[in-house]
Design a protein around this motif. Structure first.
Motif, PDB file in Angstrom:
ATOM      1  N   ALA A   1       0.812  -1.215   0.000  1.00 24.92           N
ATOM      2  CA  ALA A   1       0.000   0.000   0.000  1.00 24.92           C
ATOM      3  C   ALA A   1       0.847   1.268   0.000  1.00 24.92           C
ATOM      4  O   ALA A   1       0.505   2.251  -0.674  1.00 24.92           O
ATOM      5  CB  ALA A   1      -0.946  -0.003   1.201  1.00 24.92           C
ATOM      6  N   ALA A   2       1.961   1.272   0.751  1.00 28.44           N
ATOM      7  CA  ALA A   2       2.794   2.474   0.809  1.00 28.44           C
ATOM      8  C   ALA A   2       3.342   2.827  -0.577  1.00 28.44           C
ATOM      9  O   ALA A   2       3.428   3.998  -0.946  1.00 28.44           O
ATOM     10  CB  ALA A   2       3.936   2.271   1.793  1.00 28.44           C
ATOM     11  N   GLY A   3       3.722   1.805  -1.346  1.00 30.95           N
ATOM     12  CA  GLY A   3       4.220   2.057  -2.696  1.00 30.95           C
ATOM     13  C   GLY A   3       3.152   2.629  -3.601  1.00 30.95           C
ATOM     14  O   GLY A   3       3.397   3.564  -4.367  1.00 30.95           O
ATOM     15  N   TRP A   4       1.936   2.082  -3.521  1.00 25.57           N
ATOM     16  CA  TRP A   4       0.834   2.592  -4.345  1.00 25.57           C
ATOM     17  C   TRP A   4       0.478   4.029  -3.954  1.00 25.57           C
ATOM     18  O   TRP A   4       0.184   4.861  -4.813  1.00 25.57           O
ATOM     19  CB  TRP A   4      -0.393   1.699  -4.213  1.00 25.57           C
ATOM     20  N   LEU A   5       0.483   4.304  -2.658  1.00 25.91           N
ATOM     21  CA  LEU A   5       0.172   5.658  -2.205  1.00 25.91           C
ATOM     22  C   LEU A   5       1.201   6.647  -2.745  1.00 25.91           C
ATOM     23  O   LEU A   5       0.845   7.712  -3.275  1.00 25.91           O
ATOM     24  CB  LEU A   5       0.146   5.696  -0.677  1.00 25.91           C
ATOM     25  N   GLY A   6       2.472   6.302  -2.631  1.00 22.67           N
ATOM     26  CA  GLY A   6       3.515   7.179  -3.151  1.00 22.67           C
ATOM     27  C   GLY A   6       3.428   7.341  -4.658  1.00 22.67           C
ATOM     28  O   GLY A   6       3.600   8.440  -5.188  1.00 22.67           O
ATOM     29  N   LEU A   7       3.155   6.248  -5.348  1.00 20.87           N
ATOM     30  CA  LEU A   7       3.030   6.308  -6.802  1.00 20.87           C
ATOM     31  C   LEU A   7       1.901   7.252  -7.205  1.00 20.87           C
ATOM     32  O   LEU A   7       2.062   8.093  -8.098  1.00 20.87           O
ATOM     33  CB  LEU A   7       2.769   4.899  -7.346  1.00 20.87           C
ATOM     34  N   GLY A   8       0.761   7.132  -6.529  1.00 22.58           N
ATOM     35  CA  GLY A   8      -0.357   8.024  -6.825  1.00 22.58           C
ATOM     36  C   GLY A   8      -0.026   9.476  -6.557  1.00 22.58           C
ATOM     37  O   GLY A   8      -0.403  10.371  -7.324  1.00 22.58           O
ATOM     38  N   ASP A   9       0.707   9.732  -5.480  1.00 21.19           N
ATOM     39  CA  ASP A   9       1.065  11.116  -5.156  1.00 21.19           C
ATOM     40  C   ASP A   9       1.956  11.725  -6.226  1.00 21.19           C
ATOM     41  O   ASP A   9       1.803  12.894  -6.597  1.00 21.19           O
ATOM     42  CB  ASP A   9       1.760  11.170  -3.800  1.00 21.19           C
ATOM     43  N   VAL A  10       2.901  10.944  -6.734  1.00 20.07           N
ATOM     44  CA  VAL A  10       3.775  11.478  -7.781  1.00 20.07           C
ATOM     45  C   VAL A  10       2.988  11.700  -9.076  1.00 20.07           C
ATOM     46  O   VAL A  10       3.165  12.711  -9.762  1.00 20.07           O
ATOM     47  CB  VAL A  10       4.989  10.566  -8.016  1.00 20.07           C
ATOM     48  N   TYR A  11       2.111  10.769  -9.418  1.00 16.47           N
ATOM     49  CA  TYR A  11       1.268  10.992 -10.596  1.00 16.47           C
ATOM     50  C   TYR A  11       0.448  12.268 -10.440  1.00 16.47           C
ATOM     51  O   TYR A  11       0.294  13.045 -11.388  1.00 16.47           O
ATOM     52  CB  TYR A  11       0.333   9.802 -10.813  1.00 16.47           C
ATOM     53  N   PHE A  12      -0.088  12.480  -9.255  1.00 18.45           N
ATOM     54  CA  PHE A  12      -0.888  13.684  -9.029  1.00 18.45           C
ATOM     55  C   PHE A  12      -0.041  14.944  -9.178  1.00 18.45           C
ATOM     56  O   PHE A  12      -0.462  15.921  -9.800  1.00 18.45           O
ATOM     57  CB  PHE A  12      -1.523  13.647  -7.635  1.00 18.45           C
ATOM     58  N   LYS A  13       1.163  14.924  -8.634  1.00 15.54           N
ATOM     59  CA  LYS A  13       2.041  16.088  -8.716  1.00 15.54           C
ATOM     60  C   LYS A  13       2.489  16.377 -10.138  1.00 15.54           C
ATOM     61  O   LYS A  13       2.896  17.502 -10.445  1.00 15.54           O
ATOM     62  CB  LYS A  13       3.263  15.883  -7.821  1.00 15.54           C
ATOM     63  N   THR A  14       2.431  15.365 -11.013  1.00 16.15           N
ATOM     64  CA  THR A  14       2.836  15.551 -12.406  1.00 16.15           C
ATOM     65  C   THR A  14       1.626  15.625 -13.346  1.00 16.15           C
ATOM     66  O   THR A  14       1.750  15.409 -14.550  1.00 16.15           O
ATOM     67  CB  THR A  14       3.791  14.430 -12.846  1.00 16.15           C
ATOM     68  N   ASP A  15       0.453  15.919 -12.784  1.00 12.79           N
ATOM     69  CA  ASP A  15      -0.777  16.186 -13.541  1.00 12.79           C
ATOM     70  C   ASP A  15      -1.371  14.969 -14.222  1.00 12.79           C
ATOM     71  O   ASP A  15      -2.199  15.113 -15.134  1.00 12.79           O
ATOM     72  CB  ASP A  15      -0.552  17.296 -14.592  1.00 12.79           C
ATOM     73  N   GLN A  16      -0.996  13.768 -13.786  1.00 14.19           N
ATOM     74  CA  GLN A  16      -1.564  12.543 -14.372  1.00 14.19           C
ATOM     75  C   GLN A  16      -2.665  12.021 -13.432  1.00 14.19           C
ATOM     76  O   GLN A  16      -2.512  11.026 -12.747  1.00 14.19           O
ATOM     77  CB  GLN A  16      -0.473  11.503 -14.602  1.00 14.19           C
ATOM     78  N   PHE A  17      -3.787  12.725 -13.429  1.00 14.47           N
ATOM     79  CA  PHE A  17      -4.807  12.489 -12.412  1.00 14.47           C
ATOM     80  C   PHE A  17      -5.515  11.139 -12.545  1.00 14.47           C
ATOM     81  O   PHE A  17      -5.782  10.488 -11.532  1.00 14.47           O
ATOM     82  CB  PHE A  17      -5.804  13.646 -12.413  1.00 14.47           C
ATOM     83  N   PRO A  18      -5.826  10.662 -13.746  1.00 16.74           N
ATOM     84  CA  PRO A  18      -6.393   9.310 -13.833  1.00 16.74           C
ATOM     85  C   PRO A  18      -5.423   8.240 -13.322  1.00 16.74           C
ATOM     86  O   PRO A  18      -5.844   7.294 -12.642  1.00 16.74           O
ATOM     87  CB  PRO A  18      -6.693   9.142 -15.329  1.00 16.74           C
ATOM     88  N   LEU A  19      -4.137   8.371 -13.644  1.00 13.16           N
ATOM     89  CA  LEU A  19      -3.152   7.409 -13.147  1.00 13.16           C
ATOM     90  C   LEU A  19      -3.023   7.495 -11.627  1.00 13.16           C
ATOM     91  O   LEU A  19      -2.838   6.471 -10.948  1.00 13.16           O
ATOM     92  CB  LEU A  19      -1.799   7.645 -13.805  1.00 13.16           C
ATOM     93  N   ALA A  20      -3.127   8.705 -11.082  1.00 12.78           N
ATOM     94  CA  ALA A  20      -3.099   8.860  -9.626  1.00 12.78           C
ATOM     95  C   ALA A  20      -4.281   8.142  -8.997  1.00 12.78           C
ATOM     96  O   ALA A  20      -4.131   7.419  -7.998  1.00 12.78           O
ATOM     97  CB  ALA A  20      -3.119  10.343  -9.258  1.00 12.78           C
ATOM     98  N   LEU A  21      -5.455   8.331  -9.578  1.00  9.39           N
ATOM     99  CA  LEU A  21      -6.653   7.670  -9.064  1.00  9.39           C
ATOM    100  C   LEU A  21      -6.488   6.156  -9.090  1.00  9.39           C
ATOM    101  O   LEU A  21      -6.796   5.461  -8.112  1.00  9.39           O
ATOM    102  CB  LEU A  21      -7.863   8.093  -9.895  1.00  9.39           C
TER     103      LEU A  21
END
Length: 304
Positions: free
Chosen positions: A95-115
């Motif tokens: 879960a920690a890896g997925w959470l971090g991955l989503g946060d980086v996607y969000f910070k780089t404007d990849q909102f569907p990938l973050a979701l």
């Protein structure tokens, strides 16, 4: 913080893949890096320790995760993505890896990938659930604002019906009643004032859209929308008519560009809505900017 969470998870529940002397030594290096604390002054030493750990045990999820976290704090997002992705490949339920991955996607404007990433952590992590709730509430997953760039993979998560259905199943499994839709609002597709001439800053986004559309079938519906500002020297009624024409011309300009990039023009339908479907109702520049947009949907249903 994800750095500490990952360490606690590993120390209390080591994975089956952590066998062998090399991985045991790698774990000691991960712990040594953790014990240095979460302060900038020790990050180079921590990175050295974590890289040594990965040299010994390349699939060590916590080493990847914690190295990714450091790169994320340093805004080295490409490196952070690489290591977060490696952590969840090594342990898909991490879960920690997925959470971090989503946060980086969000910070780089990849909102569907973050979701999508956060949904993979929602069963184990309340922070992931909170992030999902916020991005759904604001419809942030399906809008690209000025200065942002939604890449092909993010676009395909919404435009491709199979990928979209997987997202919706995950939403349901996580207890969310919402569902994502194949309609994306682009406020980063911009035109010269009063014109259908596409600005150069819009070309990278159109290229990503074309790359996504070339991979999937379906009718591509492009809707143009303007604000309600009057044209200089024109009556309100004339301005409404001119804005309607302008919105249609802008939708057609986007369609023509996509066709030039290999998307069959026969599958693209356009429509201009002028100022008749506002999403903001004030008279501020911010409201006008929100209403100026191009909306693209991939569907089996043509315009009426």
């Amino acid at each position: 913080m994800r750095w500490f969470l990952a360490i606690v998870i590993f120390l209390t529940a080591p994975g089956a893949a952590m066998a062998g002397d090399d991985c045991a030594r790698a774990t000691e290096m991960v712990k040594e890096a953790f014990d240095l604390g979460d302060i900038p002054q020790v990050r180079e030493r921590q990175k050295a320790l974590l890289n040594q750990a990965l040299a010994l045990c390349p699939d060590h999820p916590e080493a990847h995760n914690n190295l990714a976290y450091i790169y994320e704090t340093e805004t080295q997002y490409d490196k952070a993505l690489f290591h977060y992705q490696a952590s969840v490949r090594a342990t898909p339920g991490f879960a920690a890896g997925w959470l971090g991955l989503g946060d980086v996607y969000f910070k780089t404007d990849q909102f569907p990938l973050a979701l999508q990433a956060w949904l993979n952590a929602c069963q184990e992590d309340q922070d992931a659930r909170s992030r999902i709730r916020n991005v759904l509430a604001a419809d942030r997953y399906r809008a690209s604002e000025a200065g942002e760039l939604m890449n092909k993979e993010s676009l395909l998560l919404l435009f491709d019906p199979e990928r979209r259905e997987k997202i919706n199943r995950k939403l349901s499994n996580c207890g969310f009643k919402a569902s994502v839709t194949p309609e994306i609002t682009f406020r980063n597709l911009q035109f010269d004032v009063g014109s259908a001439r596409i600005r150069e800053t819009s070309i990278p986004q159109l290229d990503e859209i074309a790359a996504a559309l070339r991979q999937i079938p379906g009718v591509v519906k492009i809707g143009g929308h303007t604000d309600k500002q009057p044209f200089k020297g024109r009556t309100p009624e004339e301005s409404v008519s001119l804005n309607l024409v302008l919105s249609r011309d802008r939708a057609n300009a986007a369609a023509d560009y996509l066709a030039g990039m290999g998307v069959s023009r026969n599958r693209i339908q356009t429509q201009g809505f002028g100022p008749d479907q506002p999403v903001a109702y004030g008279d501020s520049d911010r409201d006008y900017a929100k209403n100026r947009r191009v909306v693209i949907e991939v569907t089996e249903q043509p315009y009426d």
